[in-house]
Design a protein around this motif. Structure first.
Motif, PDB file in Angstrom:
ATOM      1  N   HIS A   1       0.628  -0.851   0.171  1.00  0.00           N
ATOM      2  CA  HIS A   1       0.098   0.212   0.064  1.00  0.00           C
ATOM      3  C   HIS A   1       0.684   0.938   0.053  1.00  0.00           C
ATOM      4  O   HIS A   1       0.906   1.969  -0.928  1.00  0.00           O
ATOM      5  N   GLU A   2       1.634   1.503   0.679  1.00  0.00           N
ATOM      6  CA  GLU A   2       2.360   2.444   1.378  1.00  0.00           C
ATOM      7  C   GLU A   2       3.729   1.945  -0.238  1.00  0.00           C
ATOM      8  O   GLU A   2       4.286   3.384  -0.246  1.00  0.00           O
ATOM      9  N   THR A   3       4.042   1.107  -0.370  1.00  0.00           N
ATOM     10  CA  THR A   3       5.555   1.125  -1.381  1.00  0.00           C
ATOM     11  C   THR A   3       5.298   1.875  -2.563  1.00  0.00           C
ATOM     12  O   THR A   3       5.091   2.521  -3.130  1.00  0.00           O
ATOM     13  N   GLN A   4       4.196   1.034  -2.736  1.00  0.00           N
ATOM     14  CA  GLN A   4       3.135   1.295  -4.969  1.00  0.00           C
ATOM     15  C   GLN A   4       2.558   2.315  -4.306  1.00  0.00           C
ATOM     16  O   GLN A   4       1.972   2.314  -5.561  1.00  0.00           O
ATOM     17  N   GLY A   5       2.476   2.282  -3.581  1.00  0.00           N
ATOM     18  CA  GLY A   5       1.479   3.707  -3.711  1.00  0.00           C
ATOM     19  C   GLY A   5      -0.195   3.683  -3.450  1.00  0.00           C
ATOM     20  O   GLY A   5      -1.303   3.039  -2.315  1.00  0.00           O
ATOM     21  N   VAL A   6      -0.321   4.305  -3.941  1.00  0.00           N
ATOM     22  CA  VAL A   6      -1.432   4.586  -3.797  1.00  0.00           C
ATOM     23  C   VAL A   6      -2.541   4.609  -4.971  1.00  0.00           C
ATOM     24  O   VAL A   6      -3.455   5.142  -4.473  1.00  0.00           O
ATOM     25  N   SER A   7      -1.863   3.852  -5.789  1.00  0.00           N
ATOM     26  CA  SER A   7      -3.275   3.103  -7.213  1.00  0.00           C
ATOM     27  C   SER A   7      -3.873   2.050  -6.595  1.00  0.00           C
ATOM     28  O   SER A   7      -5.238   2.330  -6.593  1.00  0.00           O
ATOM     29  N   GLY A   8      -3.791   1.178  -5.064  1.00  0.00           N
ATOM     30  CA  GLY A   8      -4.164   0.531  -5.059  1.00  0.00           C
ATOM     31  C   GLY A   8      -4.959  -0.878  -5.488  1.00  0.00           C
ATOM     32  O   GLY A   8      -5.322  -1.856  -5.478  1.00  0.00           O
ATOM     33  N   GLU A   9      -3.893  -0.952  -6.564  1.00  0.00           N
ATOM     34  CA  GLU A   9      -3.824  -2.039  -7.711  1.00  0.00           C
ATOM     35  C   GLU A   9      -2.270  -2.629  -7.618  1.00  0.00           C
ATOM     36  O   GLU A   9      -1.331  -3.352  -8.753  1.00  0.00           O
TER      37      GLU A   9
ATOM     38  N   SER B   1      -0.304  -4.572  -6.224  1.00  0.00           N
ATOM     39  CA  SER B   1      -0.034  -6.093  -7.187  1.00  0.00           C
ATOM     40  C   SER B   1      -0.606  -7.084  -8.437  1.00  0.00           C
ATOM     41  O   SER B   1      -0.717  -7.917  -9.053  1.00  0.00           O
TER      42      SER B   1
ATOM     43  N   SER C   1      -6.984 -12.675  -0.002  1.00  0.00           N
ATOM     44  CA  SER C   1      -7.216 -10.685  -0.520  1.00  0.00           C
ATOM     45  C   SER C   1      -7.031 -11.027  -2.640  1.00  0.00           C
ATOM     46  O   SER C   1      -7.038  -9.987  -3.495  1.00  0.00           O
ATOM     47  N   SER C   2      -6.960 -12.743  -2.793  1.00  0.00           N
ATOM     48  CA  SER C   2      -7.238 -12.519  -4.414  1.00  0.00           C
ATOM     49  C   SER C   2      -8.290 -13.882  -4.438  1.00  0.00           C
ATOM     50  O   SER C   2      -8.454 -14.461  -3.776  1.00  0.00           O
TER      51      SER C   2
END
Lengths: 485, 447
Positions: B150-158, B160, B316-317
């Motif tokens: 969440h904090e690494t990649q972001g902000v997009s929430g996508e 994975s 989670s998936s």
């Protein structure tokens, strides 16, 4: 019947207002004062005055059925700073009615044997995205970041919250009873947070913490400048970030002033034109008048110092810096300004602004007398906030900074309650507060500790020994492994 | 005076290379051997010339040895962090500071982590402070993944769902040690890494049906290439889908010599894989396998080890709907060799012991959880005779703890790697000490 009559007169007023629209609006100058005094004040249409609808999505939360209950003979960390041996907690009508050592339980109470076990207040996570970034992690449900403008103060996290997120159930089984659900950090100003009671619910409103203030999510640093900089729009830099915050507060102050002028004139029996309601500015004005807390994602100490100056420039208060990995560099200032640091115990190195994260952050803040909040920001981490606190305590001990369990439990109970503005209701086991209670099978700072029972408002919402109390969301029903999981 | 000289010397020592191997006797210890010997009360471990030369109850210290009286405290083998990018990643979100992710076409299976290993990585001292003395480092999934998405990649929430079209194989794993040294590589190419399930499907057209067909085609190509390499070099053979480097890298896989770590999640995918591995004569290791417990007896029967993240319990998936905190315990109970995974990011290798503790909290026997972060990973990656247990002949990776190593409230007191005591000093502690006292007369930059 009465309601219908009132409705009819409201309709008449509305028609009257429409009729008046052809006449020149009262401008408030002395010349039109006489005319205005002859024209009765025309109330605004429904939804047009922010003060008449301060709570348009009201809480429908109702505590689950409860019985008078006494947990007897436990080691209690009360969240107020005390460790009580052989303690008793009594819950009556959903509230803590008594707490202390060797208390006699009231007649007829359900007695829970606490011998060898530990009791704490319900865990509070001041930074969660459950419901807005739920499981399953699919784009259709990942609704936490309105990345359409660097200022989206007009959006409210509660309108993205999916109450069927299974993460709420896993968090409850880990003792989490209250959460601040925040929008994401891609924008300078991301929108309003919502505080929820961790109960299974059909609706967001059914979880909403009655009377809890809203929070405003702001973000420093890399995220907003990356999101918008890569689109070649402002902010692309730290200085662009700051210009963006200041522009927003200038607009908010002007908006608040226009409403104040309007109300003053109404108070003088004039019939002024009202400002047009603006959802974005409503939220910011709520910060300026102190009704909305500021929850500011900010990693670096130097950026925190700038944010503190901005708050001073426009006259508002920052309640917490979130993900504040560098708070230890500014611990004295944060203590003086009474700003909490919502932190992880040990996250670091995942982005440049987290490179200086250290395990001793909490201990150094504690030593400086600053407020520590251990937060999760993570659907797995929220299930282990007690372990995170233990990691931070242990790092303190290694550095020669002793921290008691009674103090460390406040990082995940009373301190987050304060930082999000619900400390009068929950966060510690004190008489009169909501009976949000966790019974642990051992020292909660042990890696092996499991929540045995969890009470919310005095009602059992989870009992590890009773499979029927293991709530499952609609999404979980009938999935592979549902029966044995 | 002498005391302060010693302290000064110790401070210098902390930043210099550790002393050479000496004879050390750790006595009066609660030995947790991580192996079949189980736990030994009042135990002694003797370290000579970098190796463990004696292990047992009440053994006397050899003359001239440095004696460490453990005072009844736990002593374990050095811990093994499995499945991270330790030493290959300074800052996850900065591609140039992260060497465990490769998106080159033509270098997929051939991607060899060993060349990016950095003995000066700031993460290594942090790992040591968590008692971690060895690591099985593996390539990241495309896009560089971490539990801290969440904090690494972001902000997009996508996080994975980042696209990566560089093929099914992510590259080859290596084993390192974490000692202060110029070269920390223990063994390169200990395993091939293959993404199946959703991630694999995404890499080759979006469906499992294409991923498995692609995989079988690649294996066929590799066998053909292996048999006919000379003809291929003369351009007298058909062309292959992969580069010569990738095909060559996969030869040990089709020969069953190099194990394949398969990142896989769903029970049905695991069943498919076990069948394919049998038919294709592949030696496989499952990674993640959130629904592994649902097919535990089949995995056990196939003799396939599983690398498990014991804190995964969310659906989670759609391929991990059956995730449970009891996965590690149930697999272990079914007779599967379990290795406990850590976070993808090497920054968190120190969490290895808490991951083991969480597995115990959810039903895994203590000794099994310890084996899952010591002797099991050593054995699974073919190095069980070299490290991973307190046993005679092993390289002396030994940690003395001040309490239960799985408890966050415990800390290591002494960490030996290959017989040499390591400094327990990190850059993070330097930051801590710089800011321990604020508002000194001179700025922190001078402290």
């Amino acid at each position: 019947m009465n309601w219908k009559i009132l409705g009819a007169s409201a309709l008449a007023l509305a028609l009257g207002a429409a009729g008046c629209a052809t006449t020149p609006p009262a401008s408030g100058t002395s010349g039109s004062g006489a005319a205005a005094s002859r024209t009765p004040h025309v109330p605004l249409a429904r939804g047009m005055d922010p003060t008449t609808t301060p709570d348009p999505f009201p809480s429908t939360y109702r505590p689950l059925p409860s019985r008078t209950t006494a947990i007897v003979g436990a080691t209690i960390l009360d969240g107020a700073g005390n460790q009580i041996e052989r303690g008793t907690v009594v819950m009556v009508d959903g509230r803590v009615s008594a707490i202390g050592a060797n208390l006699a339980p009231p007649a007829g109470a359900v007695i829970v044997d606490g011998a060898g076990r530990w009791v704490t207040p319900g865990i509070i996570d001041a930074h969660s995205h459950l419901g807005v970034y739920p499981s399953p992690s699919v784009p259709a449900l990942s609704d936490g970041n309105e990345l359409t403008n660097p200022n989206t103060a007009q959006v409210w996290a509660e309108h993205s919250l999916w109450p069927q997120d299974p993460g709420f159930n896993r968090a409850r089984e880990a003792g989490v009873t209250t959460m601040l659900i925040l929008p994401g950090s891609g924008n300078l100003i991301g929108g309003r947070s919502v505080t929820v009671r961790n109960v299974p619910s059909r609706t967001m409103q059914g979880m909403k913490f009655p009377g809890a203030p809203y929070g405003l999510k702001m973000a420093c640093g890399e995220n907003p400048s990356r999101v918008y900089g890569t689109r070649n729009t402002s902010p692309a830099t730290g200085m662009g970030n700051v210009a963006g915050y200041r522009a927003a507060w200038i607009a908010a102050a002007e908006y608040a002033r226009r409403w104040q002028i309007y109300r003053d004139r109404v108070g003088r029996n004039e019939n002024p034109d009202a400002p047009t309601r603006n959802l974005q500015l409503d939220t910011l004005a709520g910060v300026l008048d102190g009704s909305i807390t500021v929850q500011n994602h900010c990693y670096r100490a130097d950026e925190m110092a700038v944010m503190i100056d901005i708050a001073r420039e426009f006259g508002f208060r920052i309640h917490s810096f979130h993900h504040a990995v560098e708070s230890y560099k500014l611990a004295d200032v944060l203590a003086r300004e009474r700003i909490c640091s919502a932190i992880w115990a040990d996250w670091w190195g995942f982005k440049m602004e987290s490179f200086d994260g250290i395990e001793e952050n909490a201990a150094l803040l504690h030593q400086a007398g600053a407020c520590v909040v251990m937060h999760s920001d993570d659907a797995n981490g929220i299930q282990r906030l007690n372990q995170a606190s233990a990691i931070a305590m242990s790092a303190g001990e290694r550095a020669g900074i002793p921290i008691t369990r009674a103090q460390a439990i406040q990082w995940i109970t009373l301190n987050p309650a304060r930082s999000i503005g619900v400390e009068r209701e929950t966060g510690s086991l004190e008489v009169g507060k909501r009976a949000d209670v966790v019974l642990w099978d051992r020292d909660p700072f042990s890696v092996y500790a499991l929540a045995q029972q969890v009470w919310l408002d005095g009602a059992v919402v989870y009992d590890r020994s009773q499979p029927a109390t293991r709530a499952r969301s609609d999404f979980e029903l009938g999935l592979p492994g549902d029966v044995r999981r | 005076m002498i005391r302060s000289t010693l302290l000064a010397a110790a401070a210098l020592f902390a930043f210099a290379a550790p002393a050479v191997a000496q004879t050390v006797a750790i006595t009066n210890a609660r030995l947790m051997t991580g192996a079949n010997a189980g736990e030994i009360a009042n135990g002694t471990v003797i370290i000579t010339n970098g190796r463990i030369t004696a292990v047992g109850a009440g053994l006397p210290a050899p003359a001239g040895a440095r004696v460490i009286d453990a005072q009844g405290r736990p002593v374990t083998p050095g811990l093994v962090s499995t499945g991270s990018d330790l030493s290959l990643n300074e800052v996850s979100a900065i591609g140039d500071a992260e060497d465990a992710t490769a998106n080159a076409t033509g270098v997929t299976a051939a991607f060899d982590l060993q060349y990016g290993i950095n003995p000066a990585s700031t993460s290594l001292p942090v790992a040591r402070l968590g008692g971690v003395t060895r690591a099985v480092v593996t390539p990241n999934r495309g896009g560089g993944a971490s539990a801290h998405e969440h904090e690494t990649q972001g902000v997009s929430g996508e996080g994975s769902s980042a696209q990566n079209n560089s093929g099914l194989f992510a590259g080859q794993a290596a084993v390192i040690h974490t000692a202060v040294a110029d070269d920390i590589l223990v063994r390169p190419r200990v395993a091939m890494v293959l993404d199946l399930g959703q991630a694999g499907a995404r890499r080759v057209g979006g469906a499992r049906g294409s991923a498995i067909v692609e995989l079988l085609g690649i294996l066929g190509d590799v066998r053909d290439f292996r048999q006919n390499r000379a003809a291929w070099e003369r351009a007298e053979r058909r062309s292959y889908g992969l580069s010569a480097a990738d095909l060559g890298a996969l030869i040990p896989v089709v020969e069953g010599r190099q194990p394949v770590i398969v990142r896989i999640h769903r029970a049905s995918d695991i069943r498919q894989l076990l069948r394919i591995a049998r038919e294709q004569n592949l030696k496989v290791i499952l990674e993640d396998a959130e629904e592994g417990w649902m097919v535990a007896s089949e995995i056990a029967r196939a003799g396939v080890p599983v690398l498990v993240n014991p804190i995964t319990d969310l659906p989670s998936s759609f391929e991990s709907l059956g995730a449970t905190l009891e996965n590690a315990a149930r697999l272990n109970a079914a007779g599967v060799t379990v290795v406990i995974l850590g976070d993808r990011a090497g920054h968190y290798a120190r969490q290895t012991r808490w991951f083991a503790g969480n597995a115990v909290a959810h039903g895994m026997p203590y000794a099994a959880a310890l084996a899952a972060i010591t002797s099991n990973p050593a054995r699974v990656f073919g190095l069980g005779e070299q490290f991973g247990s307190l046993a005679v002949g092993r390289e002396a990776d030994v940690v003395v703890w001040n309490g239960d190593p799985f408890e966050p409230m415990s800390q290591p007191l002494h960490v030996f790697i290959r017989g040499v005591e390591q400094p327990l000093v990190t850059r993070q502690q330097q930051l801590r000490d710089r800011y321990r006292v604020l508002n000194r007369a001179t700025p922190p930059g001078y402290h």
